[in-house]
Enzyme design. Structure first.
Site, PDB file in Angstrom:
ATOM      1  N   LEU A  30      87.904  -4.999  -6.351  1.00 31.82           N
ATOM      2  CA  LEU A  30      87.209  -3.742  -6.571  1.00 31.82           C
ATOM      3  C   LEU A  30      86.738  -3.689  -8.016  1.00 31.82           C
ATOM      4  O   LEU A  30      87.388  -4.224  -8.910  1.00 31.82           O
ATOM      5  CB  LEU A  30      88.142  -2.538  -6.312  1.00 31.82           C
ATOM      6  CG  LEU A  30      88.597  -2.273  -4.885  1.00 31.82           C
ATOM      7  CD1 LEU A  30      89.482  -1.026  -4.858  1.00 31.82           C
ATOM      8  CD2 LEU A  30      87.420  -2.106  -3.942  1.00 31.82           C
ATOM      9  N   ASP A  31      85.618  -3.022  -8.243  1.00 32.61           N
ATOM     10  CA  ASP A  31      85.175  -2.773  -9.610  1.00 32.61           C
ATOM     11  C   ASP A  31      86.258  -2.024 -10.369  1.00 32.61           C
ATOM     12  O   ASP A  31      87.058  -1.278  -9.783  1.00 32.61           O
ATOM     13  CB  ASP A  31      83.912  -1.898  -9.620  1.00 32.61           C
ATOM     14  CG  ASP A  31      82.729  -2.548  -8.939  1.00 32.61           C
ATOM     15  OD1 ASP A  31      82.719  -3.783  -8.825  1.00 32.61           O
ATOM     16  OD2 ASP A  31      81.819  -1.805  -8.519  1.00 32.61           O
ATOM     17  N   ARG A  32      86.261  -2.189 -11.667  1.00 35.74           N
ATOM     18  CA  ARG A  32      87.191  -1.439 -12.510  1.00 35.74           C
ATOM     19  C   ARG A  32      87.043   0.062 -12.272  1.00 35.74           C
ATOM     20  O   ARG A  32      88.028   0.811 -12.274  1.00 35.74           O
ATOM     21  CB  ARG A  32      86.923  -1.767 -13.985  1.00 35.74           C
ATOM     22  CG  ARG A  32      87.735  -0.922 -14.957  1.00 35.74           C
ATOM     23  CD  ARG A  32      87.438  -1.266 -16.405  1.00 35.74           C
ATOM     24  NE  ARG A  32      88.217  -0.404 -17.288  1.00 35.74           N
ATOM     25  CZ  ARG A  32      87.706   0.468 -18.142  1.00 35.74           C
ATOM     26  NH1 ARG A  32      86.392   0.606 -18.249  1.00 35.74           N
ATOM     27  NH2 ARG A  32      88.488   1.215 -18.896  1.00 35.74           N
ATOM     28  N   GLU A  33      85.815   0.526 -12.058  1.00 37.02           N
ATOM     29  CA  GLU A  33      85.557   1.960 -11.936  1.00 37.02           C
ATOM     30  C   GLU A  33      85.966   2.521 -10.579  1.00 37.02           C
ATOM     31  O   GLU A  33      86.060   3.740 -10.418  1.00 37.02           O
ATOM     32  CB  GLU A  33      84.060   2.232 -12.155  1.00 37.02           C
ATOM     33  CG  GLU A  33      83.559   1.894 -13.551  1.00 37.02           C
ATOM     34  CD  GLU A  33      83.205   0.421 -13.704  1.00 37.02           C
ATOM     35  OE1 GLU A  33      83.320  -0.336 -12.707  1.00 37.02           O
ATOM     36  OE2 GLU A  33      82.827   0.021 -14.815  1.00 37.02           O
ATOM     37  N   THR A  34      86.186   1.663  -9.584  1.00 36.34           N
ATOM     38  CA  THR A  34      86.480   2.106  -8.218  1.00 36.34           C
ATOM     39  C   THR A  34      87.982   2.097  -7.969  1.00 36.34           C
ATOM     40  O   THR A  34      88.683   1.157  -8.350  1.00 36.34           O
ATOM     41  CB  THR A  34      85.786   1.180  -7.203  1.00 36.34           C
ATOM     42  OG1 THR A  34      84.390   1.142  -7.478  1.00 36.34           O
ATOM     43  CG2 THR A  34      86.004   1.678  -5.776  1.00 36.34           C
TER      44      THR A  34
END
Length: 312
Positions: free
Chosen positions: A152-156
């Protein structure tokens, strides 16, 4: 052409790794494809200009740079073609602690399933090393073979599945390669006008001008997302998103292209200046659930996040 090829942070499951896990961090390695003069310290200082020569000298003195047989290398050791060297990645600047905790949802002899918070990277990258989900879990659960089988993206935030059994890892990885995984996300964004729900959005996604973003172009679609509306409150709607393909930033770009960028998205529709260590506005995107038929037993499995978005 580069003089060497960096091959990552972990060896293959059956390969000999001459350095142990250190505080949750696996050693990295380089293949050297050309014999070079000047010695190992000079080579490392030139290869990694962001790391001071003094730092490399200290690592060499501690015996933390070794060859493929585990022999410690010195500052004046020869740099030879076909040589593989192992070392630990370190950061020159102290990491900022990420003040959010992961939760383990499930663990057996093959898998570990975690519920990742916003802002925490899945794996070491850039300025993040110890403050990553992989290193935190390795350190806490003493699982040297732990490896994410998707990211997952860091932001997700949301569900991430790890393998910690090299003997069965390939069977679980193949589920993603065969698109036999059913993933469900939730997102908060503005209402989408002129659409009857549910609907499927398709587009052709390619790398953007900036390396960290994607863009759409004309041509045969290579990405597909099913969009459902869960509910709407004023000018904010909650959506359920089903990605049928797994392109980088697919959901973020698709929602922006529909005129409803996900709330607090700093990349789409326009990449904003880096917010650094500002944790005040998490991206309102959550990997809610992952489901699949277990390749070992055939039994259906589903794992769901216990987190919630900032629904008004």
């Amino acid at each position: 052409m580069s003089r060497f090829v960096r091959r990552g942070h972990q060896a293959q499951a059956n390969a000999f790794v001459p350095l142990p896990i250190k505080d949750g961090v696996a050693p990295s390695y380089l293949w050297i494809t050309e014999t070079l003069a000047g010695g190992m310290l000079r080579f490392l200082a030139e290869r990694f200009p962001d790391v001071s020569p003094e730092s490399w000298a200290a690592r060499l003195a501690r015996g933390e740079v070794v060859d493929a047989q585990g022999r410690a290398l010195a500052a004046d050791s020869h740099v030879r073609q076909c040589m593989r060297i192992w070392y630990y990645r370190e950061l020159e600047e102290p990491e900022t602690p990420i003040p959010f905790e992961e939760k383990v949802l499930f663990q057996d002899e093959h898998l570990l399933v975690a519920d990742k918070p916003h802002f925490l990277p899945t794996i070491p990258t850039g300025r993040f090393l110890h403050e990553t989900l992989l290193v935190r879990l390795k350190r806490q659960y003493d699982l040297p073979h732990l490896t994410p089988i998707h990211r997952l993206d860091r932001e997700t935030a949301g569900v991430v599945i790890f393998s910690h059994n090299p003997a069965t890892r390939g069977k679980y990885q193949s589920l993603f390669q065969k698109r036999a995984i059913r993933k469900v996300y939730e997102a908060l964004a503005a209402p989408i006008a002129g659409r009857a729900f549910p609907f499927t959005y398709r587009s052709r996604m390619v790398d953007g001008e900036k390396f960290f973003v994607m863009k759409e172009e004309a041509g045969e679609p290579n990405s597909e997302t099913l969009v459902e509306l869960i509910e709407q409150r004023g000018q904010v709607a909650r959506y359920r998103l089903h990605p049928h393909t797994g392109r980088k930033h697919q959901l973020r770009l698709h929602m922006a292209s529909l005129g409803a960028p996900i709330l607090n998205d700093a990349f789409y529709p326009v990449a904003l200046p880096c917010k650094g260590d500002d944790f005040s506005a998490p991206l309102q995107l959550l990997a809610r659930a992952i489901a699949f038929d277990d390749p070992l037993t055939g039994e259906p499995r589903e794992f769901a996040s216990e987190r919630a978005l900032d629904w008004p």
